[in-house]
Design a protein around this motif. Structure first.
Motif, PDB file in Angstrom:
ATOM      1  N   PHE A 146       0.836  -1.024  -0.013  1.00 58.65           N
ATOM      2  CA  PHE A 146       0.097   0.058   0.118  1.00 58.65           C
ATOM      3  C   PHE A 146       0.892   1.164   0.130  1.00 58.65           C
ATOM      4  N   GLU A 147       1.722   1.309   0.842  1.00 56.48           N
ATOM      5  CA  GLU A 147       2.529   2.237   0.955  1.00 56.48           C
ATOM      6  C   GLU A 147       4.023   1.893   0.663  1.00 56.48           C
ATOM      7  N   VAL A 148       4.877   1.951   1.736  1.00 56.53           N
ATOM      8  CA  VAL A 148       6.301   1.463   1.744  1.00 56.53           C
ATOM      9  C   VAL A 148       6.401   0.003   2.023  1.00 56.53           C
ATOM     10  N   GLU A 149       5.519  -0.503   3.303  1.00 60.98           N
ATOM     11  CA  GLU A 149       5.791  -1.762   3.594  1.00 60.98           C
ATOM     12  C   GLU A 149       4.864  -2.700   3.001  1.00 60.98           C
ATOM     13  N   LYS A 150       5.247  -3.952   2.791  1.00 64.29           N
ATOM     14  CA  LYS A 150       4.488  -4.986   2.236  1.00 64.29           C
ATOM     15  C   LYS A 150       3.427  -5.486   3.360  1.00 64.29           C
ATOM     16  N   SER A 151       2.172  -5.718   3.190  1.00 61.88           N
ATOM     17  CA  SER A 151       1.266  -6.136   4.123  1.00 61.88           C
ATOM     18  C   SER A 151       0.930  -7.853   3.810  1.00 61.88           C
ATOM     19  N   THR A 152       0.691  -8.595   4.498  1.00 58.75           N
ATOM     20  CA  THR A 152       0.192  -9.899   4.113  1.00 58.75           C
ATOM     21  C   THR A 152      -1.049 -10.202   4.250  1.00 58.75           C
ATOM     22  N   TYR A 153      -1.895 -10.855   3.563  1.00 58.07           N
ATOM     23  CA  TYR A 153      -3.152 -11.080   3.632  1.00 58.07           C
ATOM     24  C   TYR A 153      -3.377 -12.476   3.113  1.00 58.07           C
ATOM     25  N   ASP A 154      -4.372 -13.094   3.762  1.00 58.24           N
ATOM     26  CA  ASP A 154      -4.747 -14.452   3.246  1.00 58.24           C
ATOM     27  C   ASP A 154      -5.931 -14.729   2.433  1.00 58.24           C
ATOM     28  N   VAL A 155      -6.491 -13.402   2.168  1.00 58.19           N
ATOM     29  CA  VAL A 155      -7.723 -13.447   1.403  1.00 58.19           C
ATOM     30  C   VAL A 155      -7.389 -13.199  -0.085  1.00 58.19           C
ATOM     31  N   MET A 156      -8.077 -13.920  -1.038  1.00 60.79           N
ATOM     32  CA  MET A 156      -7.847 -14.250  -2.534  1.00 60.79           C
ATOM     33  C   MET A 156      -8.807 -13.814  -3.344  1.00 60.79           C
ATOM     34  N   PRO A 157      -8.317 -13.487  -4.536  1.00 63.05           N
ATOM     35  CA  PRO A 157      -9.612 -13.267  -5.546  1.00 63.05           C
ATOM     36  C   PRO A 157      -9.960 -14.577  -5.830  1.00 63.05           C
ATOM     37  N   ILE A 158     -11.383 -14.732  -6.254  1.00 56.37           N
ATOM     38  CA  ILE A 158     -11.885 -16.144  -6.766  1.00 56.37           C
ATOM     39  C   ILE A 158     -11.449 -16.667  -7.935  1.00 56.37           C
ATOM     40  N   PRO A 159     -11.196 -15.761  -8.870  1.00 56.07           N
ATOM     41  CA  PRO A 159     -10.718 -16.362 -10.185  1.00 56.07           C
ATOM     42  C   PRO A 159      -9.179 -16.786 -10.000  1.00 56.07           C
ATOM     43  N   LEU A 160      -8.438 -16.647  -9.190  1.00 51.33           N
ATOM     44  CA  LEU A 160      -7.093 -17.238  -9.017  1.00 51.33           C
ATOM     45  C   LEU A 160      -7.171 -18.746  -8.683  1.00 51.33           C
ATOM     46  N   ALA A 161      -8.302 -19.075  -8.207  1.00 52.49           N
ATOM     47  CA  ALA A 161      -8.233 -20.790  -8.040  1.00 52.49           C
ATOM     48  C   ALA A 161      -8.290 -21.477  -9.308  1.00 52.49           C
ATOM     49  N   GLY A 162      -9.226 -20.856 -10.200  1.00 47.81           N
ATOM     50  CA  GLY A 162      -9.427 -21.397 -11.373  1.00 47.81           C
ATOM     51  C   GLY A 162      -7.836 -21.403 -12.371  1.00 47.81           C
ATOM     52  N   GLU A 163      -7.536 -20.272 -12.222  1.00 50.68           N
ATOM     53  CA  GLU A 163      -6.198 -20.238 -12.710  1.00 50.68           C
ATOM     54  C   GLU A 163      -5.134 -21.089 -12.445  1.00 50.68           C
ATOM     55  N   LEU A 164      -5.004 -21.236 -11.147  1.00 50.29           N
ATOM     56  CA  LEU A 164      -4.003 -22.196 -10.554  1.00 50.29           C
ATOM     57  C   LEU A 164      -4.458 -23.812 -11.081  1.00 50.29           C
ATOM     58  N   ARG A 165      -5.590 -23.789 -11.027  1.00 54.81           N
ATOM     59  CA  ARG A 165      -6.062 -25.439 -11.515  1.00 54.81           C
ATOM     60  C   ARG A 165      -5.895 -25.596 -12.851  1.00 54.81           C
ATOM     61  N   THR A 166      -6.026 -24.410 -13.839  1.00 54.51           N
ATOM     62  CA  THR A 166      -5.838 -24.940 -15.189  1.00 54.51           C
ATOM     63  C   THR A 166      -4.652 -24.723 -15.471  1.00 54.51           C
ATOM     64  N   LYS A 167      -3.677 -23.614 -15.223  1.00 56.90           N
ATOM     65  CA  LYS A 167      -2.553 -23.343 -16.010  1.00 56.90           C
ATOM     66  C   LYS A 167      -1.253 -23.922 -15.125  1.00 56.90           C
ATOM     67  N   TYR A 168      -1.392 -24.360 -13.894  1.00 53.67           N
ATOM     68  CA  TYR A 168      -0.280 -24.864 -13.169  1.00 53.67           C
ATOM     69  C   TYR A 168      -0.425 -26.292 -12.830  1.00 53.67           C
ATOM     70  N   PRO A 169       0.529 -27.243 -13.394  1.00 54.74           N
ATOM     71  CA  PRO A 169       0.400 -28.586 -13.110  1.00 54.74           C
ATOM     72  C   PRO A 169       0.980 -28.909 -11.915  1.00 54.74           C
TER      73      PRO A 169
END
Lengths: 874, 112
Positions: free
Chosen positions: A150-173
């Motif tokens: 957001f600013e300088v520091e990196k924050s960490t989150y465990d929440v994800m966008p929904i389409p990421l799941a499909g992307e991982l499933r289809t494109k990453y063996p």
């Protein structure tokens, strides 16, 4: 054979020397002679060179470890491990214990307390380390995380966008399976039974991935959208003994779902321990319009993603592959999300991230308590060693007599070892019972549900192994030192251990007190830190504030009516609604700008939606401007900032300035004092408050202080029953929720103080034993001094002085150590107390006081002895 | 006493001690053995075997007087005990019994 060897050649001298030193003394003479003759013979038959070679070889073969020992028949043979003698050792040991009951009690008691503590800590560490091991695939499971700038520091989150799941499933063996998940907190109703419970909404693969153990139904239970899986405990609560399969459950008074399975509750040391029911992901999509609306949105991060990697895939490498999925797309968001995998084995112990780097987490406590456990155990062992060495000097005569009538040194050594082993064994048995007795209390403090591993062979192996080691270490000094006495000197009666014999003992005492004092200082500082944060002004009034989560639709529509009814009960002073509870800060936005904001930064400003009456309900303190008011219709686009936000924006005149947030223009009408909604140890995040009657989920109620809380709650509940008959009335007190924020720190504090008290107790126990030993040893001296006119105070001073000196030294050692460690610890907190000198002074004085008390009892007892009695027997 | 057991080397040494009579000590035994059998014998193995035989009570030993030629060091002389003689006899007897049990045609084959 009888010729003289030629003068020019002699056998190699080193070999002869070796032979002299290392050959079997019983045959050395003839062997040396024989070899000389052989050398001469070899010289004649094979030449000098060969002769030397053969000589050396023979010598090497005749050295002690290789050659046979010639048995000496001069004395009868004594066996080291004869059955009868060993029996005798134990008999003598038992008699010794019974004869000196006090010492034995101190010895065994101290050691067993130390061992019990070590056992408890060991169980705790075991529990922490075995976290999440219930899930069979724990080596391969990962959770998706993202670093966000957001600013300088990196924050960490465990929440994800929904389409990421499909992307991982289809494109990453590399992924075997990927599942979406959302943590839920809903009201489940079956018949008249209603409970607010926590659970998860997941995709069907979750069951296989987390190796959910189905007790009824199958893992296909989530294939139907309107299904629910219940944990065993919840099924029991909802349906009693009836078969839960195919029964209907109503969720949040909205949707009916069918029970398609019952699974074994996740154990306490699993991340999913609060997942009491599982519903299909489809159910969420069908019923939650928000979830549906962001189904293809890459920039709405709301849900968790778990994945299982294929065998051989390395989480680090896969992390590197998926890191830039989002930033490589068109129109990447400005917060630059970097995805990565967090392996299940690290979820629990390594859960902290700071600026894009894993900084550990609970593992620090595992280490901390592990070290404390080792130290407490060490203290107990030191006691044991000190007391047994001190006592053993009294047994010098016994050693002398035993030696005079033919004991070998080895026998004495095994005698002393068997004695200490016996004591340690007693202590071990006692410690198991002590640990079992203390476990409920320990579980409560540590918030665990551990039990002694009665059936675990490793537990016993470890315990017995440890006892053996302790026994051998503690027994080694008396065994080796005492058995070296010369019987003549000892029996002559002039045995004294020498000036320096007490030095190792003193060093050990100093060590003990250093550890104890350090622990005490640490505990005091932890409690000071908690107190410091508790005293921090919270910015609102916590007392008499209750909050009710609106988890059913019935409560949403009737704001005004509900408010009037509540006020009419007379139990409620004010009521409002807000987007989140006061003790947490939900979401924020980076889509915010104001006059004079530099375009380079994208600070995160926390967003709070409230109703008009919010300020009055929670009792915030307005520093500038005014509260929201119904008299101004423009307040629908008014904004109130907190102090931190005002500081961040750095406006010359904050009032009446304009702020754009999430695409809307707001006018600042007031600034309130910072309210601690998040961590009380860190600074308050900049936040703003706007009026919004739709984005709300919590009802805040200020009770009148005039009537008792329980009575007021009863009245409030009756109102809620009227508006929301379908759900149980669940509420929480803001002050209770707030004090939960100190949970971790208070837990550490309690545990640390528990250990510190035990440490000082064990140390004092040892000191008590030592003091009584010293007093006993100096009985005659004290008698003579008394005869010559020493007062009781004199004698008391004389006897206490030594110990006081030791404790002072250990205080001096422990002060810099504890200062170093604790100032390091305090650096973890933005808001922290100072380490002031009086803590050290107080602890030092306290330690001295306790020492004096312990020692004085013995000293005064010795000083009051009648000199006639103590001098009579000479 | 159970059946005696003598290793080959032990048997040879025991015999040599018997041959040497009064003069048997480690050096003479080694040299005698070398001369009689023609094999090079390690002194250390002779020494240990003598000791082992003494432990088994086949030999007894006593220290001789001081000697000039070896720095005044005494010698340990060995003599065969009654038990040792019996053991030797038994070994010999076993051998003879075995020889006698050999079928004549085998004896012929061996060229005897």
């Amino acid at each position: 054979m009888s010729q003289n060897p030629p003068k020019f050649a002699k056998p190699p001298r080193w070999a002869s020397t070796l032979l002299r030193w290392w050959a079997d003394p019983n045959t050395a003479e003839e062997v040396e002679g024989d070899l000389l003759e052989m050398f001469a013979y070899w010289q004649q038959t094979a030449g000098s060179k060969r002769a030397k070679w053969r000589y050396a070889l023979s010598v090497l073969k005749l050295l002690r470890p290789f050659t046979r020992k010639k048995k000496s028949y001069d004395y009868p043979k004594t066996y080291l491990f004869s059955h009868i003698m060993i029996q005798n050792y134990f008999k003598i040991a038992l008699r010794n214990i019974l004869k000196h009951k006090g010492y034995a009690a101190i010895n065994i008691g101290g050691l067993s307390v130390g061992m019990a503590v070590a056992m408890l800590i060991g169980l705790w560490v075991y529990d922490e380390v075995s976290f999440d091991k219930y899930h069979k695939n724990h080596d391969r499971i990962v959770q998706l995380f993202q670093f966000v700038t957001f600013e300088v520091e990196k924050s960490t989150y465990d929440v994800m966008p929904i389409p990421l799941a499909g992307e991982l499933r289809t494109k990453y063996p590399d992924f075997k399976s990927v599942v979406m998940s959302k943590r839920l907190s809903q009201v489940l109703a079956a018949g008249d039974n209603k409970f607010a419970k926590t659970g998860s909404s997941v995709e069907p693969d979750f069951l296989e991935m987390m190796s959910v153990n189905m007790l009824a139904g199958t893992r296909n239970g989530l294939d139907d959208a309107n299904a629910i899986l219940l944990s065993e405990s919840l099924a029991k609560a909802l349906f009693g003994d009836a078969d839960p399969l195919n029964q209907l459950v109503k969720i949040d008074n909205k949707v009916n779902v069918k029970v398609t399975g019952v699974y074994e509750d996740f154990p306490n040391n699993s991340t999913f321990k609060e997942t009491l029911y599982i519903t299909p992901w489809e159910l969420l999509l069908n019923n939650d319009p928000y979830a549906k609306s962001i189904e293809n949105d890459w920039d709405s991060n709301s849900y968790q993603i778990y994945a299982q990697l294929k065998d051989g895939a390395d989480p680090e490498q896969v992390s590197a592959k998926i890191r830039e999925i989002r930033t490589k797309m068109d129109d990447p968001p400005r917060y630059k999300p970097e995805f990565f995998l967090h392996p299940m084995n690290k979820w629990h112990l390594y859960g902290d991230f700071k600026n894009g780097v894993n900084t550990g987490g609970l593992i620090q406590f595992v280490w901390l308590f592990g070290i404390i456990g080792v130290f407490v155990l060490l203290l107990a062992c030191i006691n044991f060693m000190n007391l047994s060495t001190a006592r053993s000097e009294k047994r010098a005569k016994e050693v002398g007599i035993r030696k005079a009538i033919g004991s070998l040194r080895g026998q004495l050594i095994s005698q002393f070892f068997s004695e200490s082993l016996l004591v340690v064994l007693f202590a071990f048995v006692l410690s198991v019972f002590l640990a079992a007795a203390a476990l409920p209390f320990f579980n409560e403090v540590a918030q665990k549900q551990m039990s002694i591993l009665w059936l675990n062979p490793y537990f016993w192996l470890l315990g017995l192994g440890f006892s053996l080691v302790t026994g051998i270490i503690a027994g080694s000094y008396p065994a080796i030192y005492l058995s070296s006495f010369q019987p003549l000197k000892v029996l002559k009666g002039r045995f004294s251990a020498g000036r320096f014999a007490a030095i190792p003992r003193k060093v050990l005492v100093v060590m003990q007190f250093t550890v104890s004092v350090t622990l005490i200082i640490g505990t005091i500082i932890i409690f000071r830190q908690i107190q410091f944060a508790k005293n921090r002004p919270v910015g609102y009034s916590k007392n008499g504030l209750i909050e009710v989560k609106m988890n059913t639709p019935e409560l949403l529509q009737h704001y005004e009516a509900l408010r009037l009814d509540l006020l009419n009960t007379g139990a409620v002073k004010e009521m409002a609604q807000s987007s989140g509870v006061i003790t947490t800060q939900d979401g924020g936005t980076t889509d915010i700008s104001w006059e004079g904001k530099s375009p380079d930064t994208q600070p995160l400003v926390m967003h709070n939606s409230v109703t008009h009456d919010y300020g009055k309900t929670i009792g915030w303190q307005i520093l500038q401007g005014r509260d929201f008011s119904r008299t101004f219709s423009t307040d629908s686009s008014a904004m109130i900032l907190n102090e931190s936000a005002a500081k961040l924006m750095n406006l010359k005149k904050p009032l009446d300035s304009f702020v754009r947030a999430s695409g809307r223009q707001y006018k600042i009408i007031g600034v309130v004092k910072d309210m601690i909604k998040e961590n009380p140890f860190s600074p308050v995040s900049p936040s703003f408050f706007v009026v919004n009657y739709r984005n709300i989920s919590v009802i805040n109620i200020r009770l009148t202080p005039d009537i008792s809380a329980s009575e007021a709650i009863g009245k409030v509940e009756s109102v809620f029953k009227k508006y929301n008959p379908g759900s149980p009335f669940t509420y929480s007190f803001a002050d209770e929720e707030y004090s939960k924020k100190f949970g971790t720190e208070e837990r550490i504090g309690k545990l640390a103080s528990f250990f510190a008290i035990l440490a000082i107790f064990i140390s004092c126990l040892g000191l008590f034993g030592l003091a009584s030993f010293v007093a006993e040893q100096r009985t005659k001296e004290i008698g003579i001094r008394k005869v010559l006119g020493a007062s009781v105070a004199n004698l008391w001073g004389m006897l206490s002085k030594d110990f006081v000196l030791l404790v002072i030294i250990s205080c001096l050692v422990s002060i810099p150590i504890s200062w170093y460690v604790m100032s390091d610890w305090l650096k973890n907190y933005k808001y922290h107390t100072e380490i002031s000198w009086w803590i050290f002074a107080l602890t030092g004085l306290g330690a001295l006081g306790i020492t004096l008390l312990t020692v004085s009892y013995q000293a005064i007892k010795a000083a009051l002895l009648d000199p006639v009695k103590s001098l009579r027997s000479e | 006493m159970k059946r005696t057991f003598l290793g080959e080397f032990e048997e040879v040494i025991l015999l040599t001690v018997a041959i040497l009579g009064e003069e048997a000590y480690a050096v003479t035994v080694t040299q005698e053995l070398e001369q009689k059998t023609g094999r090079v014998v390690g002194f250390s193995s002779v020494h240990t075997t003598l000791q082992r035989l003494e432990e088994k009570h086949y030999l007894s030993s006593s220290m001789g007087g001081a000697t000039a030629e070896r720095g005044g060091r005494r010698k340990r002389f060995f003599t065969v005990t009654a038990l040792g003689r019996k053991a030797l006899m038994e070994v010999k007897q076993v051998r003879e019994e075995l020889w006698n049990a050999l079928p004549p045609q085998t004896l012929q084959l061996m060229g005897i």
